[in-house]
Each structure stands twice: as C-alpha cells, then as structure tokens.
Design a protein around this motif. Structure first.
Motif, PDB file in Angstrom:
ATOM      1  N   THR A 117       0.870  -1.168   0.000  1.00 42.09           N
ATOM      2  CA  THR A 117       0.000   0.000   0.000  1.00 42.09           C
ATOM      3  C   THR A 117       0.911   1.223   0.000  1.00 42.09           C
ATOM      4  OG1 THR A 117      -1.772  -1.170   1.138  1.00 42.09           O
ATOM      5  CG2 THR A 117      -1.808   1.232   1.271  1.00 42.09           C
ATOM      6  N   PHE A 118       0.674   2.138  -0.919  1.00 42.81           N
ATOM      7  CA  PHE A 118       1.591   3.242  -1.141  1.00 42.81           C
ATOM      8  C   PHE A 118       0.842   4.391  -1.807  1.00 42.81           C
ATOM      9  CE2 PHE A 118       1.595   0.154  -4.489  1.00 42.81           C
ATOM     10  CZ  PHE A 118       1.454   0.892  -5.640  1.00 42.81           C
ATOM     11  N   LYS A 119       1.474   5.545  -1.829  1.00 43.40           N
ATOM     12  CA  LYS A 119       0.908   6.699  -2.531  1.00 43.40           C
ATOM     13  C   LYS A 119       0.994   6.430  -4.028  1.00 43.40           C
ATOM     14  CE  LYS A 119       1.429  11.662  -3.099  1.00 43.40           C
ATOM     15  NZ  LYS A 119       2.237  12.824  -2.771  1.00 43.40           N
ATOM     16  N   CYS A 120      -0.131   6.540  -4.733  1.00 43.60           N
ATOM     17  CA  CYS A 120      -0.131   6.325  -6.180  1.00 43.60           C
ATOM     18  C   CYS A 120       0.819   7.318  -6.841  1.00 43.60           C
ATOM     19  CB  CYS A 120      -1.524   6.540  -6.772  1.00 43.60           C
ATOM     20  SG  CYS A 120      -2.702   5.250  -6.416  1.00 43.60           S
ATOM     21  N   PRO A 121       1.632   6.823  -7.752  1.00 44.70           N
ATOM     22  CA  PRO A 121       2.543   7.731  -8.451  1.00 44.70           C
ATOM     23  C   PRO A 121       1.783   8.635  -9.416  1.00 44.70           C
ATOM     24  CG  PRO A 121       2.699   5.517  -9.345  1.00 44.70           C
ATOM     25  CD  PRO A 121       1.762   5.444  -8.180  1.00 44.70           C
ATOM     26  N   GLU A 122       2.502   9.566  -9.990  1.00 46.42           N
ATOM     27  CA  GLU A 122       1.923  10.428 -11.020  1.00 46.42           C
ATOM     28  C   GLU A 122       1.391   9.567 -12.163  1.00 46.42           C
ATOM     29  OE1 GLU A 122       1.521  13.813 -10.864  1.00 46.42           O
ATOM     30  OE2 GLU A 122       2.213  13.508  -8.816  1.00 46.42           O
ATOM     31  N   ALA A 123       0.484  10.107 -12.920  1.00 48.69           N
ATOM     32  CA  ALA A 123      -0.093   9.383 -14.048  1.00 48.69           C
ATOM     33  C   ALA A 123       1.009   8.908 -14.982  1.00 48.69           C
ATOM     34  CB  ALA A 123      -1.068  10.287 -14.798  1.00 48.69           C
ATOM     35  N   GLY A 124       0.844   7.718 -15.497  1.00 42.58           N
ATOM     36  CA  GLY A 124       1.830   7.140 -16.406  1.00 42.58           C
ATOM     37  C   GLY A 124       2.060   5.679 -16.079  1.00 42.58           C
ATOM     38  N   LYS A 125       3.086   5.105 -16.649  1.00 40.38           N
ATOM     39  CA  LYS A 125       3.340   3.674 -16.483  1.00 40.38           C
ATOM     40  C   LYS A 125       4.286   3.407 -15.316  1.00 40.38           C
ATOM     41  CE  LYS A 125       2.280   2.639 -21.156  1.00 40.38           C
ATOM     42  NZ  LYS A 125       2.170   1.636 -22.099  1.00 40.38           N
ATOM     43  N   VAL A 126       3.945   2.357 -14.547  1.00 42.09           N
ATOM     44  CA  VAL A 126       4.795   1.886 -13.461  1.00 42.09           C
ATOM     45  C   VAL A 126       4.926   0.373 -13.591  1.00 42.09           C
ATOM     46  CG1 VAL A 126       4.251   3.756 -11.854  1.00 42.09           C
ATOM     47  CG2 VAL A 126       2.866   1.687 -11.835  1.00 42.09           C
ATOM     48  N   GLY A 127       6.021  -0.153 -13.071  1.00 39.89           N
ATOM     49  CA  GLY A 127       6.262  -1.579 -13.203  1.00 39.89           C
ATOM     50  C   GLY A 127       6.549  -2.261 -11.879  1.00 39.89           C
ATOM     51  N   PHE A 128       6.261  -3.563 -11.860  1.00 43.50           N
ATOM     52  CA  PHE A 128       6.515  -4.418 -10.713  1.00 43.50           C
ATOM     53  C   PHE A 128       6.994  -5.762 -11.237  1.00 43.50           C
ATOM     54  CE2 PHE A 128       3.300  -1.349  -9.580  1.00 43.50           C
ATOM     55  CZ  PHE A 128       3.760  -0.851  -8.371  1.00 43.50           C
ATOM     56  N   GLU A 129       7.647  -6.522 -10.371  1.00 42.03           N
ATOM     57  CA  GLU A 129       8.090  -7.862 -10.745  1.00 42.03           C
ATOM     58  C   GLU A 129       7.574  -8.862  -9.724  1.00 42.03           C
ATOM     59  OE1 GLU A 129      12.128 -10.370 -11.920  1.00 42.03           O
ATOM     60  OE2 GLU A 129      12.336  -8.455 -10.878  1.00 42.03           O
ATOM     61  N   LEU A 130       7.045  -9.985 -10.220  1.00 46.47           N
ATOM     62  CA  LEU A 130       6.560 -11.082  -9.379  1.00 46.47           C
ATOM     63  C   LEU A 130       7.550 -12.232  -9.505  1.00 46.47           C
ATOM     64  CD1 LEU A 130       2.801 -10.956 -10.417  1.00 46.47           C
ATOM     65  CD2 LEU A 130       3.923  -9.779  -8.529  1.00 46.47           C
ATOM     66  N   VAL A 131       8.076 -12.683  -8.361  1.00 43.33           N
ATOM     67  CA  VAL A 131       9.151 -13.664  -8.324  1.00 43.33           C
ATOM     68  C   VAL A 131       8.764 -14.795  -7.369  1.00 43.33           C
ATOM     69  CG1 VAL A 131      11.608 -13.979  -7.785  1.00 43.33           C
ATOM     70  CG2 VAL A 131      10.810 -11.790  -8.678  1.00 43.33           C
TER      71      VAL A 131
END
Length: 189
Positions: free
Chosen positions: A154-168
């Motif tokens: 749970t975090f502050k949503c970043p500015e509009a645009g693309k964000v990435g995450f990795e599932l491992v």
C-alpha cells in the motif's frame, strides 16, 4: 428454424456463463487498475517476452528455466496522489497452476518492461528495485500477505503514467501460472 433457435439459446447461455473480467467483480466502491501488459522474464537468458497472455512465476532449483513476471500498470491521472494497494487474485474460472510453496515476492521496478520483446541479456534487464511484499497465492481467491516480509504493497499512487513491478517465486521450487484476462496482480485505489 428450430436449429437456429436452439443454437442461439445455447450461445446466449455460454456467453452469460463466461466469467467477467476482474474489474467487473468488485463493489463499486473500489477503483481497479488492471495491468496494461504482463511480460515473462527469463532469469537465465535475460530475455523478455512482452505482453504475454499468461503470467508465470517459476523456480525449479536450476536457474536455467526460472521465470518471473514483469507487470506494467498505466496509472490514470485521477489516481495520482491517492492511496494505491497492490493485490493478487486467481479466479476460480481461470485454468491456473499453483505448485510448490505458492509464495510470490512482489518487487517494485525502476522502470516498466519495454514495450517489445528482448531476445537476451542487455538493456534493460528486469529493473528490480525493492521488495514490497510476499503473497501466499490461493487458487480461486485472493492472495494473502505473508508475515515473512513486511507489507509495503500500500503506497501513494505515483503520477499518471506507467509503473512496473516484478513477481518472483519465493520458494526453492514453485510454479504459479495464470491468464491475464481473469487473474493476476491488480491495483485498487
């Protein structure tokens, strides 16, 4: 005429029984962001298969066939600055695979996956940043957070645009597979 009526009735029954996409399954109080792309990353070769139909987290004990999934979200302007929360869901109607520990580590990424296939090592790599959470995946339901890793999903949503995450995969031997149309990571805000 009878055949046409029967065929239409059967078709209507099949289409109404089809599972709804993940964003249609939650109360209206939630705003859902589903991935704009999921990509499979080969730990051994550095190859990235961009925007695959299935997500895959696999650890086999030999790194030659280990795969992680890079998840890209497009944050809308209306979500910027709100409180975002990452989740993972496996739909009961999806043909999912869960073997091994069923644990997935969630990492933030320095950049989202590139919007094309990458054949082998070289830029950009997986762009793994910091560990955010560990999920215990549940077939046919919502993943739960493991206490092994502090939950920072749970975090502050970043500015509009693309964000990435990795599932491992978090265990020594794991395989978790899902179809992106029905299951996988999503953000609520």
């Amino acid at each position: 005429m009878h055949f046409t009526t029967l065929a239409l009735t059967t078709l209507l029954a099949l289409t109404t029984a089809a599972p709804a996409p993940i964003e249609k399954r939650f109360p209206s109080a939630y705003r859902i962001i589903t991935p704009s792309a999921i990509s499979q990353y080969s730990v051994f070769t550095g190859a990235i298969a961009y925007n695959t139909a299935t997500g895959l987290v696999r650890k086999t004990g030999d790194t030659q066939s280990d795969i992680s999934t890079l998840v890209t979200f497009t944050i809308p302007p209306s979500a910027a600055g709100a409180t975002c929360s990452l989740h993972f869901y496996l739909d009961p109607a999806d043909t999912t695979v869960v073997s091994g520990t069923g644990l997935i580590d969630l990492f933030s990424s320095l950049k989202p996956a590139p919007e094309h296939d990458v054949p082998a090592w070289g830029p950009p790599g997986n762009q793994r940043d910091r560990e955010m959470a560990r999920w215990k995946v549940v077939k046919g339901g919502e993943a739960t957070f493991s206490t092994d890793v502090p939950n920072a999903a749970t975090f502050k949503c970043p500015e509009a645009g693309k964000v990435g995450f990795e599932l491992v995969g978090a265990g020594d031997k794991d395989e978790i597979r899902w179809g992106k149309a029905l299951s996988g990571a999503y953000i609520t805000w």
